[in-house]
Design a protein around this motif. Structure first.
Motif, PDB file in Angstrom:
ATOM      1  N   UNK A   1     -21.328  -1.036  25.735  1.00  0.00           N
ATOM      2  CA  UNK A   1     -21.300   0.108  25.294  1.00  0.00           C
ATOM      3  C   UNK A   1     -20.328   0.478  24.391  1.00  0.00           C
ATOM      4  N   UNK A   2     -19.004   0.083  24.695  1.00  0.00           N
ATOM      5  CA  UNK A   2     -17.894   0.585  23.555  1.00  0.00           C
ATOM      6  C   UNK A   2     -17.878  -0.275  22.375  1.00  0.00           C
ATOM      7  N   UNK A   3     -18.417  -1.570  22.368  1.00  0.00           N
ATOM      8  CA  UNK A   3     -18.650  -2.293  21.058  1.00  0.00           C
ATOM      9  C   UNK A   3     -19.729  -1.280  20.154  1.00  0.00           C
ATOM     10  N   UNK A   4     -20.912  -1.030  20.846  1.00  0.00           N
ATOM     11  CA  UNK A   4     -21.870  -0.379  20.130  1.00  0.00           C
ATOM     12  C   UNK A   4     -21.296   0.705  19.607  1.00  0.00           C
ATOM     13  N   UNK A   5     -20.447   1.722  20.184  1.00  0.00           N
ATOM     14  CA  UNK A   5     -19.706   2.774  19.585  1.00  0.00           C
ATOM     15  C   UNK A   5     -18.944   2.339  18.346  1.00  0.00           C
ATOM     16  N   UNK A   6     -18.061   1.420  18.603  1.00  0.00           N
ATOM     17  CA  UNK A   6     -17.197   1.086  17.302  1.00  0.00           C
ATOM     18  C   UNK A   6     -18.128   0.483  16.296  1.00  0.00           C
TER      19      UNK A   6
ATOM     20  N   UNK B   1     -19.829   3.589  14.601  1.00  0.00           N
ATOM     21  CA  UNK B   1     -18.568   4.425  13.937  1.00  0.00           C
ATOM     22  C   UNK B   1     -18.369   3.609  12.572  1.00  0.00           C
ATOM     23  N   UNK B   2     -18.397   2.263  12.401  1.00  0.00           N
ATOM     24  CA  UNK B   2     -17.960   1.494  11.350  1.00  0.00           C
ATOM     25  C   UNK B   2     -19.143   1.721  10.315  1.00  0.00           C
ATOM     26  N   UNK B   3     -20.214   1.756  10.768  1.00  0.00           N
ATOM     27  CA  UNK B   3     -21.616   1.739   9.835  1.00  0.00           C
ATOM     28  C   UNK B   3     -21.619   3.360   9.417  1.00  0.00           C
ATOM     29  N   UNK B   4     -20.794   4.072   9.907  1.00  0.00           N
ATOM     30  CA  UNK B   4     -20.885   5.620   9.397  1.00  0.00           C
ATOM     31  C   UNK B   4     -22.222   6.172  10.141  1.00  0.00           C
ATOM     32  N   UNK B   5     -22.506   5.851  11.526  1.00  0.00           N
ATOM     33  CA  UNK B   5     -23.780   6.463  11.836  1.00  0.00           C
ATOM     34  C   UNK B   5     -23.467   7.773  12.407  1.00  0.00           C
ATOM     35  N   UNK B   6     -24.313   8.782  12.926  1.00  0.00           N
ATOM     36  CA  UNK B   6     -24.004  10.041  13.450  1.00  0.00           C
ATOM     37  C   UNK B   6     -24.568   9.857  14.860  1.00  0.00           C
TER      38      UNK B   6
ATOM     39  N   UNK C   1     -25.506   9.178  22.295  1.00  0.00           N
ATOM     40  CA  UNK C   1     -24.219   9.549  21.920  1.00  0.00           C
ATOM     41  C   UNK C   1     -23.935  10.090  20.499  1.00  0.00           C
ATOM     42  N   UNK C   2     -23.623  11.305  20.326  1.00  0.00           N
ATOM     43  CA  UNK C   2     -23.251  11.997  18.999  1.00  0.00           C
ATOM     44  C   UNK C   2     -21.948  11.390  18.768  1.00  0.00           C
ATOM     45  N   UNK C   3     -21.811  10.995  17.458  1.00  0.00           N
ATOM     46  CA  UNK C   3     -20.450  10.511  16.874  1.00  0.00           C
ATOM     47  C   UNK C   3     -19.814  11.453  16.038  1.00  0.00           C
ATOM     48  N   UNK C   4     -18.355  11.674  16.089  1.00  0.00           N
ATOM     49  CA  UNK C   4     -17.822  12.466  15.229  1.00  0.00           C
ATOM     50  C   UNK C   4     -16.854  11.751  14.317  1.00  0.00           C
ATOM     51  N   UNK C   5     -16.956  10.405  14.334  1.00  0.00           N
ATOM     52  CA  UNK C   5     -16.053   9.606  13.167  1.00  0.00           C
ATOM     53  C   UNK C   5     -14.684   9.348  13.577  1.00  0.00           C
ATOM     54  N   UNK C   6     -14.308   9.750  14.699  1.00  0.00           N
ATOM     55  CA  UNK C   6     -12.775   9.768  15.338  1.00  0.00           C
ATOM     56  C   UNK C   6     -12.470   8.366  15.623  1.00  0.00           C
TER      57      UNK C   6
END
Length: 148
Positions: free
Chosen positions: A28-33, A36-41, A81-86
């Motif tokens: 899960x955490x790897x998917x989030x990181x 985020x690196x790819x700039x996905x929303x 999950x909606x990402x904020x880029x933080x």
């Protein structure tokens, strides 16, 4: 041409077996990181678990991720999950080491980039929380992971 293969094909060979998930939280955490690196929303996480949901709630409380929606597919479940880029980095600490109240300070110095930045997630008798809340509640626990 024909159907000759240079090596015998064994359907029960160990190299053809399915991958086994060692840690769903790590996936899960790897998917989030990676998202985020790819700039996905948004990012889709599967499977879902109680520990993942509590970990995400801690991240959401501190504003590192936006809202997330749990999709019940009558199997293992999915989370959108909606990402904020933080999120710069997040990870799992395995094995889940015991952390006493006085060791939390040393742990934050070892894992986090600075004193005011980032959070360590612990599982305590009072539930899953970050290191600051654990210090306020005067409790230790086992370390799950970190994010910053």
């Amino acid at each position: 041409f024909g159907s000759r293969t240079p090596y015998p094909v064994n359907p029960q060979s160990p190299c053809d077996s399915a991958m086994v998930r060692i840690s769903v939280l790590k996936d899960c955490l790897n998917g989030i990181v990676n998202a985020e690196k790819r700039g996905k929303r948004q990012v889709l996480i599967r499977p879902s678990s109680k520990v993942i949901i509590r970990f995400l709630q801690v991240m959401q409380k501190h504003g590192y991720i936006g809202d997330f929606e749990i999709v019940d597919d009558h199997r293992a479940g999915k989370i959108v999950i909606n990402l904020t880029g933080r999120v710069n980095k997040c990870g799992v600490i395995s094995p889940r080491f015991d952390v006493t109240l006085d060791k939390i300070e040393q742990l934050t110095q070892n894992l986090l980039p600075s004193k005011q930045f980032g959070h360590i997630v612990l599982t305590t008798p009072y539930g899953i929380m970050d290191h600051e809340e654990a210090r306020r509640k005067n409790t230790g626990g086992k370390i799950l992971g970190f994010f910053f």
